[in-house]
Scaffold this motif. Sequence first.
Motif, PDB file in Angstrom:
ATOM      1  N   PRO A 115     134.516-105.884 -58.722  1.00 32.65           N
ATOM      2  CA  PRO A 115     134.536-106.213 -57.286  1.00 32.65           C
ATOM      3  C   PRO A 115     134.179-105.000 -56.506  1.00 32.65           C
ATOM      4  CG  PRO A 115     136.732-105.279 -58.073  1.00 32.65           C
ATOM      5  CD  PRO A 115     135.867-105.364 -59.420  1.00 32.65           C
TER       6      PRO A 115
ATOM      7  N   GLN B 282     138.516-102.255 -55.622  1.00 35.99           N
ATOM      8  CA  GLN B 282     139.892-102.403 -56.297  1.00 35.99           C
ATOM      9  C   GLN B 282     140.953-102.934 -55.393  1.00 35.99           C
ATOM     10  OE1 GLN B 282     140.080-102.670 -59.667  1.00 35.99           O
ATOM     11  NE2 GLN B 282     137.929-102.084 -59.499  1.00 35.99           N
TER      12      GLN B 282
ATOM     13  N   ASP C 226     139.109-109.178 -47.667  1.00 34.61           N
ATOM     14  CA  ASP C 226     140.593-108.698 -47.531  1.00 34.61           C
ATOM     15  C   ASP C 226     140.885-109.105 -46.120  1.00 34.61           C
ATOM     16  OD1 ASP C 226     139.083-107.031 -45.837  1.00 34.61           O
ATOM     17  OD2 ASP C 226     139.000-105.506 -46.904  1.00 34.61           O
TER      18      ASP C 226
ATOM     19  N   VAL D  82     135.200-108.340 -50.828  1.00 37.49           N
ATOM     20  CA  VAL D  82     135.728-108.032 -52.084  1.00 37.49           C
ATOM     21  C   VAL D  82     135.207-108.565 -53.267  1.00 37.49           C
ATOM     22  CG1 VAL D  82     138.072-107.880 -53.622  1.00 37.49           C
ATOM     23  CG2 VAL D  82     138.288-107.686 -50.925  1.00 37.49           C
ATOM     24  N   TYR D  83     135.130-109.894 -53.347  1.00 38.02           N
ATOM     25  CA  TYR D  83     134.296-110.321 -54.403  1.00 38.02           C
ATOM     26  C   TYR D  83     133.802-111.841 -54.240  1.00 38.02           C
ATOM     27  CZ  TYR D  83     133.602-111.708 -59.537  1.00 38.02           C
ATOM     28  OH  TYR D  83     133.100-112.007 -60.511  1.00 38.02           O
TER      29      TYR D  83
ATOM     30  N   LEU E 196     139.696-109.328 -60.558  1.00 32.55           N
ATOM     31  CA  LEU E 196     140.361-108.515 -59.407  1.00 32.55           C
ATOM     32  C   LEU E 196     142.055-107.953 -60.258  1.00 32.55           C
ATOM     33  CD1 LEU E 196     139.857-111.185 -56.639  1.00 32.55           C
ATOM     34  CD2 LEU E 196     139.212-108.891 -56.559  1.00 32.55           C
TER      35      LEU E 196
END
Length: 277
Positions: free
Chosen positions: A25, A28, A52, A58-59, A94
Amino acid sequence: MKKEFLKSSNEQLKKFAEIVNRDKPLRQVTVDEKLKVGVDLGTSSIVLTVLDSKNKIVYGAYEYDHAVQDGIVVNFIESVNILRRLKEKAEKVLGRELKTACGAIPPKTGKRSAKVVANVIEETGLLCTGVEDEPTAAAKFLRLSNGTVVDIGGGTTGISVFKDNKLIHVIDEATGGFHMTLVLGGRYKIKNDEAEELKRNKNKESEVYAVIRPVVEKMATIVQNMGAEIIDPVIVVGGATNFTEFTTTFSKKLKRRVYKPPYPQFVTPLGIAIFDD
């Protein structure tokens, strides 16, 4: 108008392109922090995005698909299977479970389409928190309070006009990247799958664009026909805009400056996630 107004979103898109479908990601995450998930069930691909609580990337992951036609799910099982794989991949990277997600549909495709999208999402174990329209999601990511978003996906072209943070006009036309594929298939007498691969081949872009330019001009004409309803800036997004000369063609037809962010195929999916509250 200068391009600085897109600077923040452009930087975010570049970060997303660096981590999408990777094994790490962007940062973390903890097991209990709030994560926001967007699901874009597109005609040519299904994209899952993770942000987030502050809407920072984040991913993300995606797969090409044939489960959706003109923005409406036509193969429920295939859509569910692809999204389930994307969810499982994201959770593995994740190191935690994803619990909620927001989806999206082309403008004016109705409550039935929204229900189908919600059902696909919830079939994977995610709670669907809402279903937005795609151009509005794109505008949300771009932080566009005044202007016009032209979201060109695989099956449709959605146009949303915003004034003072309010959506004042929206239309949707059944013209998109798939129609480019059909034109290429007809020109070279090849199957749709082969034409789709040819369309995505960057080494053949100049040759391909010469063939599909009339389709792009038709898309621009749809916007042009809205006349005085269009508000600047005009921003094009969506996977079908991924050609170097795309904005040049649009600008020439509209006789006004047209902007395109980098990695335009990820604008709407990232905007969808912002609505997952």
